[in-house]
Design a protein around this motif. Sequence first.
Motif, PDB file in Angstrom:
ATOM      1  N   ALA A   1       0.836  -1.207   0.000  1.00  0.00           N
ATOM      2  CA  ALA A   1       0.000   0.000   0.000  1.00  0.00           C
ATOM      3  C   ALA A   1       0.867   1.253   0.000  1.00  0.00           C
ATOM      4  O   ALA A   1       0.558   2.235  -0.676  1.00  0.00           O
ATOM      5  CB  ALA A   1      -0.918   0.003   1.215  1.00  0.00           C
ATOM      6  N   ALA A   2       1.974   1.219   0.748  1.00  0.00           N
ATOM      7  CA  ALA A   2       2.850   2.393   0.830  1.00  0.00           C
ATOM      8  C   ALA A   2       3.472   2.712  -0.525  1.00  0.00           C
ATOM      9  O   ALA A   2       3.736   3.864  -0.833  1.00  0.00           O
ATOM     10  CB  ALA A   2       3.938   2.152   1.866  1.00  0.00           C
TER      11      ALA A   2
ATOM     12  N   TYR B   1       0.390  10.755   0.144  1.00  0.00           N
ATOM     13  CA  TYR B   1      -0.493  11.809   0.644  1.00  0.00           C
ATOM     14  C   TYR B   1      -0.245  13.124  -0.081  1.00  0.00           C
ATOM     15  O   TYR B   1       0.881  13.426  -0.459  1.00  0.00           O
ATOM     16  CB  TYR B   1      -0.256  12.024   2.137  1.00  0.00           C
ATOM     17  CG  TYR B   1      -0.834  10.932   3.004  1.00  0.00           C
ATOM     18  CD1 TYR B   1      -2.174  10.951   3.361  1.00  0.00           C
ATOM     19  CD2 TYR B   1      -0.047   9.897   3.462  1.00  0.00           C
ATOM     20  CE1 TYR B   1      -2.712   9.960   4.150  1.00  0.00           C
ATOM     21  CE2 TYR B   1      -0.580   8.894   4.255  1.00  0.00           C
ATOM     22  CZ  TYR B   1      -1.910   8.934   4.596  1.00  0.00           C
ATOM     23  OH  TYR B   1      -2.449   7.954   5.374  1.00  0.00           O
ATOM     24  N   THR B   2      -1.290  13.911  -0.253  1.00  0.00           N
ATOM     25  CA  THR B   2      -1.148  15.271  -0.764  1.00  0.00           C
ATOM     26  C   THR B   2      -0.902  16.191   0.427  1.00  0.00           C
ATOM     27  O   THR B   2      -0.965  15.761   1.578  1.00  0.00           O
ATOM     28  CB  THR B   2      -2.427  15.718  -1.502  1.00  0.00           C
ATOM     29  OG1 THR B   2      -3.507  15.720  -0.562  1.00  0.00           O
ATOM     30  CG2 THR B   2      -2.753  14.802  -2.662  1.00  0.00           C
ATOM     31  N   GLY B   3      -0.672  17.451   0.165  1.00  0.00           N
ATOM     32  CA  GLY B   3      -0.434  18.411   1.233  1.00  0.00           C
ATOM     33  C   GLY B   3      -1.635  18.592   2.130  1.00  0.00           C
ATOM     34  O   GLY B   3      -1.498  18.849   3.325  1.00  0.00           O
TER      35      GLY B   3
ATOM     36  N   MET C   1      -1.802   1.861   6.182  1.00  0.00           N
ATOM     37  CA  MET C   1      -0.627   2.744   6.350  1.00  0.00           C
ATOM     38  C   MET C   1      -0.819   3.593   7.596  1.00  0.00           C
ATOM     39  O   MET C   1      -1.170   4.777   7.497  1.00  0.00           O
ATOM     40  CB  MET C   1      -0.476   3.641   5.116  1.00  0.00           C
ATOM     41  CG  MET C   1      -0.384   2.902   3.817  1.00  0.00           C
ATOM     42  SD  MET C   1      -0.042   3.978   2.442  1.00  0.00           S
ATOM     43  CE  MET C   1      -1.329   5.180   2.540  1.00  0.00           C
ATOM     44  N   PRO C   2      -0.595   3.058   8.775  1.00  0.00           N
ATOM     45  CA  PRO C   2      -0.892   3.824   9.995  1.00  0.00           C
ATOM     46  C   PRO C   2       0.034   5.011  10.243  1.00  0.00           C
ATOM     47  O   PRO C   2      -0.358   5.951  10.919  1.00  0.00           O
ATOM     48  CB  PRO C   2      -0.755   2.781  11.101  1.00  0.00           C
ATOM     49  CG  PRO C   2       0.105   1.720  10.530  1.00  0.00           C
ATOM     50  CD  PRO C   2      -0.144   1.716   9.060  1.00  0.00           C
ATOM     51  N   TYR C   3       1.257   4.980   9.713  1.00  0.00           N
ATOM     52  CA  TYR C   3       2.221   6.024  10.063  1.00  0.00           C
ATOM     53  C   TYR C   3       2.574   6.954   8.920  1.00  0.00           C
ATOM     54  O   TYR C   3       3.356   7.866   9.109  1.00  0.00           O
ATOM     55  CB  TYR C   3       3.507   5.395  10.602  1.00  0.00           C
ATOM     56  CG  TYR C   3       3.234   4.573  11.845  1.00  0.00           C
ATOM     57  CD1 TYR C   3       2.820   5.186  13.009  1.00  0.00           C
ATOM     58  CD2 TYR C   3       3.392   3.206  11.806  1.00  0.00           C
ATOM     59  CE1 TYR C   3       2.557   4.433  14.132  1.00  0.00           C
ATOM     60  CE2 TYR C   3       3.138   2.450  12.939  1.00  0.00           C
ATOM     61  CZ  TYR C   3       2.719   3.061  14.092  1.00  0.00           C
ATOM     62  OH  TYR C   3       2.441   2.319  15.206  1.00  0.00           O
ATOM     63  N   LEU C   4       2.041   6.716   7.722  1.00  0.00           N
ATOM     64  CA  LEU C   4       2.392   7.581   6.592  1.00  0.00           C
ATOM     65  C   LEU C   4       1.472   8.762   6.502  1.00  0.00           C
ATOM     66  O   LEU C   4       0.410   8.803   7.019  1.00  0.00           O
ATOM     67  CB  LEU C   4       2.354   6.783   5.295  1.00  0.00           C
ATOM     68  CG  LEU C   4       3.412   5.702   5.171  1.00  0.00           C
ATOM     69  CD1 LEU C   4       3.269   5.011   3.832  1.00  0.00           C
ATOM     70  CD2 LEU C   4       4.799   6.247   5.305  1.00  0.00           C
TER      71      LEU C   4
END
Length: 65
Positions: free
Chosen positions: A10-11, A16-18, A62-65
């Motif tokens: 998944a990562a 992520y966007t801003g 993705m818990p930390y991204l």
Amino acid sequence: MPKMKTRRAAAKRYSYTGSGKIKYKKQGLRHILTKKSTKRKRKLRKPGILSDAEVKRARILMPYL
């Protein structure tokens, strides 16, 4: 309690966007491009934004991204 692991598959697919939305690369631009119109290929180049239902699933992966 140990840390949760990020699903690497998944990562690699999502980022992520801003503003915190999750973007991904659209499918259909790898091969068999001759039959696809230029307009269609141009639209496929732009990143897609995950829908709200899919965002919940992606945040678990993705818990930390």
